[in-house]
Write an enzyme that holds these catalytic residues in place. Structure first.
Site, mmCIF file in Angstrom:
data_model
loop_
_atom_site.group_PDB
_atom_site.id
_atom_site.type_symbol
_atom_site.label_atom_id
_atom_site.label_comp_id
_atom_site.label_asym_id
_atom_site.label_seq_id
_atom_site.Cartn_x
_atom_site.Cartn_y
_atom_site.Cartn_z
ATOM 1 N N THR A 239 0.797 -1.358 -0.133
ATOM 2 C CA THR A 239 -0.005 0.046 0.209
ATOM 3 C C THR A 239 0.934 1.462 -0.354
ATOM 4 O O THR A 239 0.506 2.114 -0.513
ATOM 5 C CB THR A 239 -0.812 0.113 1.280
ATOM 6 O OG1 THR A 239 -1.744 -1.324 0.857
ATOM 7 C CG2 THR A 239 -1.856 1.179 1.302
ATOM 8 N N GLU A 259 -3.176 -3.114 -7.150
ATOM 9 C CA GLU A 259 -3.512 -4.242 -6.262
ATOM 10 C C GLU A 259 -2.691 -4.413 -4.775
ATOM 11 O O GLU A 259 -1.451 -4.618 -5.193
ATOM 12 C CB GLU A 259 -3.425 -5.421 -7.012
ATOM 13 C CG GLU A 259 -4.067 -5.652 -8.313
ATOM 14 C CD GLU A 259 -5.615 -6.196 -8.083
ATOM 15 O OE1 GLU A 259 -5.781 -6.264 -6.961
ATOM 16 O OE2 GLU A 259 -6.206 -6.159 -9.058
ATOM 17 N N CYS A 293 -1.353 -11.693 -0.442
ATOM 18 C CA CYS A 293 -2.301 -10.353 -0.164
ATOM 19 C C CYS A 293 -3.895 -10.449 0.600
ATOM 20 O O CYS A 293 -4.088 -9.820 1.243
ATOM 21 C CB CYS A 293 -2.330 -9.447 -1.346
ATOM 22 S SG CYS A 293 -2.888 -10.349 -2.924
ATOM 23 N N GLU A 390 -0.664 -5.795 8.006
ATOM 24 C CA GLU A 390 -0.166 -6.827 7.347
ATOM 25 C C GLU A 390 0.881 -7.417 7.775
ATOM 26 O O GLU A 390 2.003 -6.782 7.721
ATOM 27 C CB GLU A 390 -0.254 -6.560 5.982
ATOM 28 C CG GLU A 390 -0.241 -7.628 4.913
ATOM 29 C CD GLU A 390 -0.135 -7.376 3.612
ATOM 30 O OE1 GLU A 390 0.302 -6.379 3.182
ATOM 31 O OE2 GLU A 390 -0.753 -8.049 2.609
HETATM 32 P P1 NAP Z 1 6.529 -3.485 -2.654
HETATM 33 O O1 NAP Z 1 7.667 -3.044 -1.880
HETATM 34 O O2 NAP Z 1 5.543 -2.629 -2.882
HETATM 35 O O3 NAP Z 1 7.202 -3.916 -3.918
HETATM 36 C C1 NAP Z 1 6.366 -4.345 -5.005
HETATM 37 C C2 NAP Z 1 6.934 -4.171 -6.600
HETATM 38 O O4 NAP Z 1 7.266 -2.671 -6.366
HETATM 39 C C3 NAP Z 1 8.493 -4.781 -6.497
HETATM 40 O O5 NAP Z 1 8.947 -5.044 -7.932
HETATM 41 C C4 NAP Z 1 9.312 -3.198 -6.132
HETATM 42 O O6 NAP Z 1 10.626 -3.369 -6.534
HETATM 43 C C5 NAP Z 1 8.543 -2.343 -6.633
HETATM 44 N N1 NAP Z 1 8.892 -0.980 -5.995
HETATM 45 C C6 NAP Z 1 9.358 -0.479 -4.951
HETATM 46 N N2 NAP Z 1 9.137 0.851 -4.695
HETATM 47 C C7 NAP Z 1 8.869 1.215 -5.748
HETATM 48 C C8 NAP Z 1 8.734 2.577 -6.369
HETATM 49 N N3 NAP Z 1 8.797 3.616 -5.313
HETATM 50 N N4 NAP Z 1 8.026 2.778 -7.376
HETATM 51 C C9 NAP Z 1 7.529 1.664 -8.115
HETATM 52 N N5 NAP Z 1 7.897 0.354 -7.786
HETATM 53 C C10 NAP Z 1 8.533 0.152 -6.547
HETATM 54 O O7 NAP Z 1 5.830 -4.723 -2.058
HETATM 55 P P2 NAP Z 1 6.540 -6.160 -1.251
HETATM 56 O O8 NAP Z 1 6.911 -5.925 -0.356
HETATM 57 O O9 NAP Z 1 7.499 -6.646 -2.346
HETATM 58 O O10 NAP Z 1 5.409 -7.058 -1.726
HETATM 59 C C11 NAP Z 1 4.472 -7.337 -0.584
HETATM 60 C C12 NAP Z 1 3.056 -6.482 -0.709
HETATM 61 O O11 NAP Z 1 2.543 -6.420 -1.937
HETATM 62 C C13 NAP Z 1 2.224 -6.800 0.304
HETATM 63 O O12 NAP Z 1 1.615 -5.435 0.974
HETATM 64 C C14 NAP Z 1 1.093 -7.540 -0.319
HETATM 65 O O13 NAP Z 1 -0.244 -7.462 0.139
HETATM 66 C C15 NAP Z 1 0.806 -6.812 -1.769
HETATM 67 N N6 NAP Z 1 0.436 -7.762 -2.599
HETATM 68 C C16 NAP Z 1 -0.817 -7.436 -3.295
HETATM 69 C C17 NAP Z 1 -1.493 -8.189 -4.295
HETATM 70 C C18 NAP Z 1 -2.896 -7.839 -4.571
HETATM 71 O O14 NAP Z 1 -3.139 -8.442 -5.706
HETATM 72 N N7 NAP Z 1 -3.574 -7.119 -3.966
HETATM 73 C C19 NAP Z 1 -0.816 -9.200 -4.517
HETATM 74 C C20 NAP Z 1 0.426 -9.845 -4.126
HETATM 75 C C21 NAP Z 1 1.158 -8.686 -3.057
HETATM 76 P P3 NAP Z 1 11.686 -4.334 -5.420
HETATM 77 O O15 NAP Z 1 11.471 -5.727 -5.648
HETATM 78 O O16 NAP Z 1 13.081 -3.681 -5.975
HETATM 79 O O17 NAP Z 1 11.432 -3.841 -4.174
#
Ligand code: NAP
Ligand code: MG
Length: 479
Positions: A239, A259, A293, A390
């Site tokens: 988020t 998402e 998620c 979460e």
């Molecule tokens: P995240 O830190 O938001 O990362 C998601 C993606 O965004 C990664 O590829 C990340 O790159 C990239 N990213 C990071 N900072 C960014 C920025 N400032 N601008 C654009 N892209 C950026 O999330 P996460 O911790 O890896 O994943 C877990 C989260 O995803 C949980 O909160 C989960 O609920 C959510 N999720 C939601 C769904 C859904 O369908 N609603 C499905 C799966 C997961 P890096 O890999 O280099 O960090």
């Protein structure tokens, strides 16, 4: 049953099947090329060993990829008849099936998820998304968006590490079916199956530039979504990052779908079939190490059955086998990264500090790698961090309620709203509760069911827009 002497002999899948290469390159304009960024090192979270070096993108590579996607959009993809585009999607779907074992083993190595999940859930569902959307490509005029809905242009897509190939499929299949071209950034810790997917695009003869894959860190994701040549941004992740992206595209005219996170309530009423509910609770929170998620991370149990249900739950959770993701008997694999393990550990500690009662499965953990035992917190109150934030790990928070109205009030008391579960024998109660719950998906007497025909998406801080089904097409059409 609790102290059953059952031991399972190891049944490891061969890692040779993954065809792991020492290094991988990014995919731009139909070619594998070296990126201008610092190479990433992808590791196996179950052993902490280096799997491969992956070349990563620089900001100028983002520009090159977006331009390639634009040429492909203008030159071939957007003007190609839907029935022709469909053939490519069908080919991709079948190639995913043909290479399913390779993809499953590679996914388990890179992500840490159990092979039975990558083999039976991630990879087949990824193929199913391409099959489903292949069927739409020549029928967009019948989807309810006008007789000849147009694509948007270049889609910039950023995905997380929990379902690497499946999230890619959720993003790329509808984009291509609707006639858009794509630049996708996989997560830093799980880029490998996306690059094998790029090989599949080559094998399928997809025109150059229609799909571009740019491994890189968050800054490359940020550069991609901010690029002026991108017409549509699709993001799955936290988020916090979703909010940053929303700010960055505000006023640009780009179409956006987000998402994001979740904190789903899984509600068990006193008339529920308890053994069945226990299976659903286990699946809801321990599937994919809880890195889901829409995980059922808040269990709401009617007070009169709470003790009985918790006892059954502990007995069941004790039987979960935690360990080598490539072992076909493993139920819970490795946490994807040391960083994520740290977050889970910290949040669980806050549960202790705030007075919840921790129960941990007595399963043995491997000595190396990132692992966390299945954990159940009872006596949880709404105000505790483990009830609100979460955790994204194998940790369940159990709360109780006395009346159906209280269950709904507690379930909806969250800034999120991605999914919810209801366990009851009464059909009327299912319908009543599903109407009250502010969640994008409500499962009744089941949990974590995914199908490409069913739209998925959130309320509130879980994001907006839908992926899958007819509703999911809207995100990739100019309507
Ligand atoms: P995240 O830190 O938001 O990362 C998601 C993606 O965004 C990664 O590829 C990340 O790159 C990239 N990213 C990071 N900072 C960014 C920025 N400032 N601008 C654009 N892209 C950026 O999330 P996460 O911790 O890896 O994943 C877990 C989260 O995803 C949980 O909160 C989960 O609920 C959510 N999720 C939601 C769904 C859904 O369908 N609603 C499905 C799966 C997961 P890096 O890999 O280099 O960090
Ligand atoms: Mg990895």
């Amino acid at each position: 049953m609790i102290d059953s002497p059952w031991e399972y002999a190891p049944a490891p899948e061969s890692r040779e099947i993954a065809n792991l290469k020492p290094s991988y390159r990014m995919f731009v304009d139909g070619e594998f090329v070296d990126g201008g960024g610092e190479p990433l090192k992808s590791i196996n979270p179950a052993t902490e060993e280096l799997l491969a070096e992956v070349s990563s993108a620089s900001e100028s590579d983002v520009d090159t990829a977006v331009r390639a996607a634009r040429r492909a959009f203008d030159g071939t993809w957007s003007t190609m008849p839907g029935r022709e585009r469909a053939k490519y999607l069908f080919r991709i779907a079948r190639l995913i099936q043909e290479r399913a074992r390779e993809l499953a083993v590679l996914e388990s190595l890179d992500n840490g998820k159990p092979i039975k999940e990558s083999r039976d859930a991630d990879i087949p569902t990824a193929a199913a998304h391409f099959f489903h959307h292949a069927g739409w490509a020549d029928k967009l005029g019948y989807a309810g968006y006008g007789p000849d809905p147009r694509p948007l242009g270049v889609a910039g897509q950023v995905i997380p590490w929990n379902f690497p190939l499946l999230m890619l499929a959720w993003k790329i299949a509808p984009a291509l079916a609707c006639g858009n071209t794509v630049v996708l950034k996989p997560a830093e810790t799980t880029p490998l199956t996306a690059l094998v997917f790029a090989e599949i695009c080559q094998q399928a003869g997809l025109p150059p530039g229609v799909v571009n894959i740019l491994p890189g860190a968050g800054d490359i994701g940020a550069a991609l979504v901010a690029h002026p040549g991108v017409d549509k941004v699709a993001f799955t992740g936290s988020t916090e990052v979703g909010k940053q992206i929303q700010r960055s595209v505000a006023g640009s005219g780009k179409k956006l779908t987000l998402e994001l996170g979740g904190k789903a309530a899984n509600i068990v009423f006193d008339d529920a079939p308890l053994d069945q509910a226990v299976e659903g609770i286990v699946n809801g929170i321990f599937f994919n190490q809880g890195h889901v998620c829409c995980a059922g991370s808040r269990l709401l149990v009617q007070e009169s059955i709470a003790d009985e249900l918790l006892e059954k739950l502990r007995i069941r959770v004790r039987t979960l086998r935690v360990g080598d993701p490539l072992d076909k008997n493993t139920d819970v694999g490795a946490i994807n990264s040391a960083e994520q393990l740290g977050k889970i550990t910290e949040l669980a500690a806050s549960g202790d500090a705030e007075g919840a009662e921790r129960w941990t499965s007595p399963c043995p953990l491997p000595e190396k790698g990132f692992f966390f035992s299945p954990t159940v917190f009872s006596g949880v109150h709404q105000s505790m961090r483990i009830a609100r934030e979460e955790i994204f790990g194998p940790v369940l928070s159990v709360l109780t309620f006395r009346t159906p109205a209280e269950a709904i009030a507690k379930a909806n008391n969250t800034p999120y709203g991605l999914s919810a579960g209801i366990w009851t024998e009464k059909g009327s109660r299912i319908l009543w509760a599903a109407q009250q719950l502010r969640a994008g998906v409500v499962w009744a007497n089941t949990f974590n069911r995914f199908d490409p025909t069913a739209p998925f998406g959130g309320y509130q801080e879980s994001g907006f827009g839908r992926e899958g089904g007819r509703a999911g097409l809207e995100a990739y059409l100019d309507v």
